[in-house]
Scaffold this motif. Sequence first.
Motif, mmCIF file in Angstrom:
data_model
loop_
_atom_site.group_PDB
_atom_site.id
_atom_site.type_symbol
_atom_site.label_atom_id
_atom_site.label_comp_id
_atom_site.label_asym_id
_atom_site.label_seq_id
_atom_site.Cartn_x
_atom_site.Cartn_y
_atom_site.Cartn_z
ATOM 1 N N MET A 1 0.823 -1.193 0.000
ATOM 2 C CA MET A 1 0.000 0.000 0.000
ATOM 3 C C MET A 1 0.865 1.255 0.000
ATOM 4 O O MET A 1 0.677 2.156 -0.816
ATOM 5 N N GLY A 2 1.816 1.301 0.904
ATOM 6 C CA GLY A 2 2.614 2.507 1.088
ATOM 7 C C GLY A 2 3.397 2.914 -0.142
ATOM 8 O O GLY A 2 3.484 4.105 -0.477
ATOM 9 N N ILE A 3 3.978 1.939 -0.844
ATOM 10 C CA ILE A 3 4.810 2.287 -1.991
ATOM 11 C C ILE A 3 3.957 2.847 -3.121
ATOM 12 O O ILE A 3 4.351 3.820 -3.793
ATOM 13 N N GLY A 4 2.776 2.281 -3.354
ATOM 14 C CA GLY A 4 1.897 2.801 -4.396
ATOM 15 C C GLY A 4 1.440 4.214 -4.093
ATOM 16 O O GLY A 4 1.441 5.096 -4.969
ATOM 17 N N MET A 5 1.056 4.457 -2.845
ATOM 18 C CA MET A 5 0.626 5.788 -2.431
ATOM 19 C C MET A 5 1.759 6.796 -2.572
ATOM 20 O O MET A 5 1.575 7.903 -3.098
ATOM 21 N N SER A 6 2.940 6.400 -2.103
ATOM 22 C CA SER A 6 4.093 7.312 -2.115
ATOM 23 C C SER A 6 4.532 7.652 -3.529
ATOM 24 O O SER A 6 4.915 8.798 -3.812
ATOM 25 N N LEU A 7 4.494 6.669 -4.421
ATOM 26 C CA LEU A 7 4.880 6.932 -5.812
ATOM 27 C C LEU A 7 3.942 7.952 -6.452
ATOM 28 O O LEU A 7 4.403 8.875 -7.147
ATOM 29 N N ASN A 8 2.658 7.814 -6.203
ATOM 30 C CA ASN A 8 1.715 8.779 -6.758
ATOM 31 C C ASN A 8 1.928 10.168 -6.178
ATOM 32 O O ASN A 8 1.828 11.174 -6.889
ATOM 33 N N LEU A 9 2.229 10.226 -4.889
ATOM 34 C CA LEU A 9 2.477 11.519 -4.255
ATOM 35 C C LEU A 9 3.748 12.168 -4.801
ATOM 36 O O LEU A 9 3.760 13.367 -5.123
ATOM 37 N N GLN A 10 4.824 11.388 -4.931
ATOM 38 C CA GLN A 10 6.069 11.931 -5.461
ATOM 39 C C GLN A 10 5.901 12.425 -6.900
ATOM 40 O O GLN A 10 6.417 13.486 -7.274
ATOM 41 N N VAL A 120 -5.245 -0.915 -6.053
ATOM 42 C CA VAL A 120 -6.003 0.339 -6.070
ATOM 43 C C VAL A 120 -5.099 1.503 -5.662
ATOM 44 O O VAL A 120 -5.181 2.600 -6.220
ATOM 45 N N ALA A 121 -4.221 1.250 -4.677
ATOM 46 C CA ALA A 121 -3.269 2.283 -4.260
ATOM 47 C C ALA A 121 -2.361 2.688 -5.411
ATOM 48 O O ALA A 121 -2.043 3.869 -5.600
ATOM 49 N N ALA A 122 -1.940 1.720 -6.198
ATOM 50 C CA ALA A 122 -1.033 1.994 -7.318
ATOM 51 C C ALA A 122 -1.680 2.896 -8.360
ATOM 52 O O ALA A 122 -0.996 3.696 -9.012
ATOM 53 N N THR A 123 -2.994 2.784 -8.519
ATOM 54 C CA THR A 123 -3.688 3.605 -9.515
ATOM 55 C C THR A 123 -4.186 4.927 -8.942
ATOM 56 O O THR A 123 -4.789 5.724 -9.665
ATOM 57 N N GLY A 124 -3.945 5.171 -7.651
ATOM 58 C CA GLY A 124 -4.366 6.418 -7.032
ATOM 59 C C GLY A 124 -5.863 6.526 -6.824
ATOM 60 O O GLY A 124 -6.414 7.633 -6.807
ATOM 61 N N LYS A 125 -6.532 5.389 -6.617
ATOM 62 C CA LYS A 125 -7.986 5.374 -6.526
ATOM 63 C C LYS A 125 -8.501 4.976 -5.147
ATOM 64 O O LYS A 125 -9.636 4.517 -5.003
ATOM 65 N N LEU A 126 -7.690 5.134 -4.114
ATOM 66 C CA LEU A 126 -8.120 4.787 -2.769
ATOM 67 C C LEU A 126 -9.224 5.721 -2.279
ATOM 68 O O LEU A 126 -9.400 6.829 -2.799
ATOM 69 N N PHE A 143 -3.016 16.998 -1.601
ATOM 70 C CA PHE A 143 -2.056 15.909 -1.752
ATOM 71 C C PHE A 143 -2.729 14.535 -1.745
ATOM 72 O O PHE A 143 -2.066 13.520 -1.960
ATOM 73 N N ILE A 144 -4.027 14.532 -1.496
ATOM 74 C CA ILE A 144 -4.791 13.285 -1.466
ATOM 75 C C ILE A 144 -5.722 13.161 -2.657
ATOM 76 O O ILE A 144 -5.641 12.209 -3.431
ATOM 77 N N LYS A 145 -6.616 14.143 -2.816
ATOM 78 C CA LYS A 145 -7.664 14.059 -3.841
ATOM 79 C C LYS A 145 -7.071 14.077 -5.245
ATOM 80 O O LYS A 145 -6.310 14.975 -5.606
ATOM 81 N N ASP A 146 -7.390 13.052 -6.005
ATOM 82 C CA ASP A 146 -6.901 12.880 -7.375
ATOM 83 C C ASP A 146 -5.379 12.725 -7.453
ATOM 84 O O ASP A 146 -4.785 12.919 -8.509
ATOM 85 N N VAL A 147 -4.766 12.391 -6.325
ATOM 86 C CA VAL A 147 -3.330 12.092 -6.272
ATOM 87 C C VAL A 147 -3.151 10.666 -5.748
ATOM 88 O O VAL A 147 -2.715 9.770 -6.469
ATOM 89 N N MET A 148 -3.515 10.458 -4.502
ATOM 90 C CA MET A 148 -3.473 9.130 -3.917
ATOM 91 C C MET A 148 -4.850 8.494 -3.824
ATOM 92 O O MET A 148 -4.969 7.274 -3.692
ATOM 93 N N GLY A 149 -5.892 9.321 -3.878
ATOM 94 C CA GLY A 149 -7.237 8.798 -3.709
ATOM 95 C C GLY A 149 -8.239 9.396 -4.664
ATOM 96 O O GLY A 149 -8.042 10.501 -5.181
ATOM 97 N N ARG A 150 -9.329 8.659 -4.889
ATOM 98 C CA ARG A 150 -10.389 9.153 -5.769
ATOM 99 C C ARG A 150 -11.440 9.929 -4.996
ATOM 100 O O ARG A 150 -12.190 10.718 -5.581
#
Length: 301
Positions: A1-10, A120-126, A143-150
């Motif tokens: 989970m963490g790596i997918g979220m972090s990659l989208n944020l970076q 889901v984390a990898a696609t930024g749709k959490l 940093f969340i909406k449309d970045v790490m989450g839908r």
Amino acid sequence: MGIGMSLNLQKYLKSNNISPLHYSNRTLSKGDPLRDEGAVPEENFEDVVHNSDIIFTMISMDNVLTELLNTVLVAGDALKGKIFVDTSTIHPDTSEWAASRLSEYGAAFIAAPVFGASAVAATGKLIFAVSGPTAAVQTITPFIKDVMGRSIIDMGEDVRKSSLLKISGNILVISFMEVIAEAQVFAEVTGIGNQQLEEFIGNMFGPVLESYSKRITTGAYAPPLDTSPGFAAALASKDMKHALSIAASHGTRLPTLEVASSRLESAREYAGECLDSSAIYGTGRLEAGLPFWSEKSRQGN
């Protein structure tokens, strides 16, 4: 989970010319994909906090979060103005403790547990369930909406509420898995056929419940020993213990979860820790006189 979220944020930070993400992990090499995207590795959590204004955490157990925060609370007033955002599944008491301790030094704590699997984390749709001080929530939202989450579910300022919603969600997830596991064992012993039942589940209830069934029929409930499970049995057991203890403290019961918890504990005793939460199916097979292992799962430890 963490790596997918972090990659989208970076990637978001990089594309908007914002200072890069600083990250740490118990096994730092797991962050190499982040480093390759321009993020900055740090040897420990304290350095991440020192070099960041907003700190996201994704951890496995409540005690890990408390240990991490205790290591930085010694910084005292140097924490003033920082925002800590925990995206894990933790007990509401842990969220309340974190918010209280950090507020003593002028820092804010936001409980933001996420719904969705690693893919889901990898696609930024959490889906994020967010609660905490309003101003801090507004600061982190971009940093969340449309970045790490839908989407973001606003749970107000009481950080306990996000934790309770996440635990409620997991009651549903694990209960669905228990019922599907029961039905799939029934399909085997009666000769209906796993694939036929799975086709019905998909047609009748949609892709989410069909994906739960696939974790059973593909053998992912007991993956190869060198493969990480999708939703580790140990984490699912932890989440169920939280739910059951909270229910008991409010004078109610969760009978389906009680069965699922018992079956998953039996699976861990029988087959070790490299198991998905769907390993309740393996226990169901044993109870029906079938082997724990299916033709598509691994065959032992």
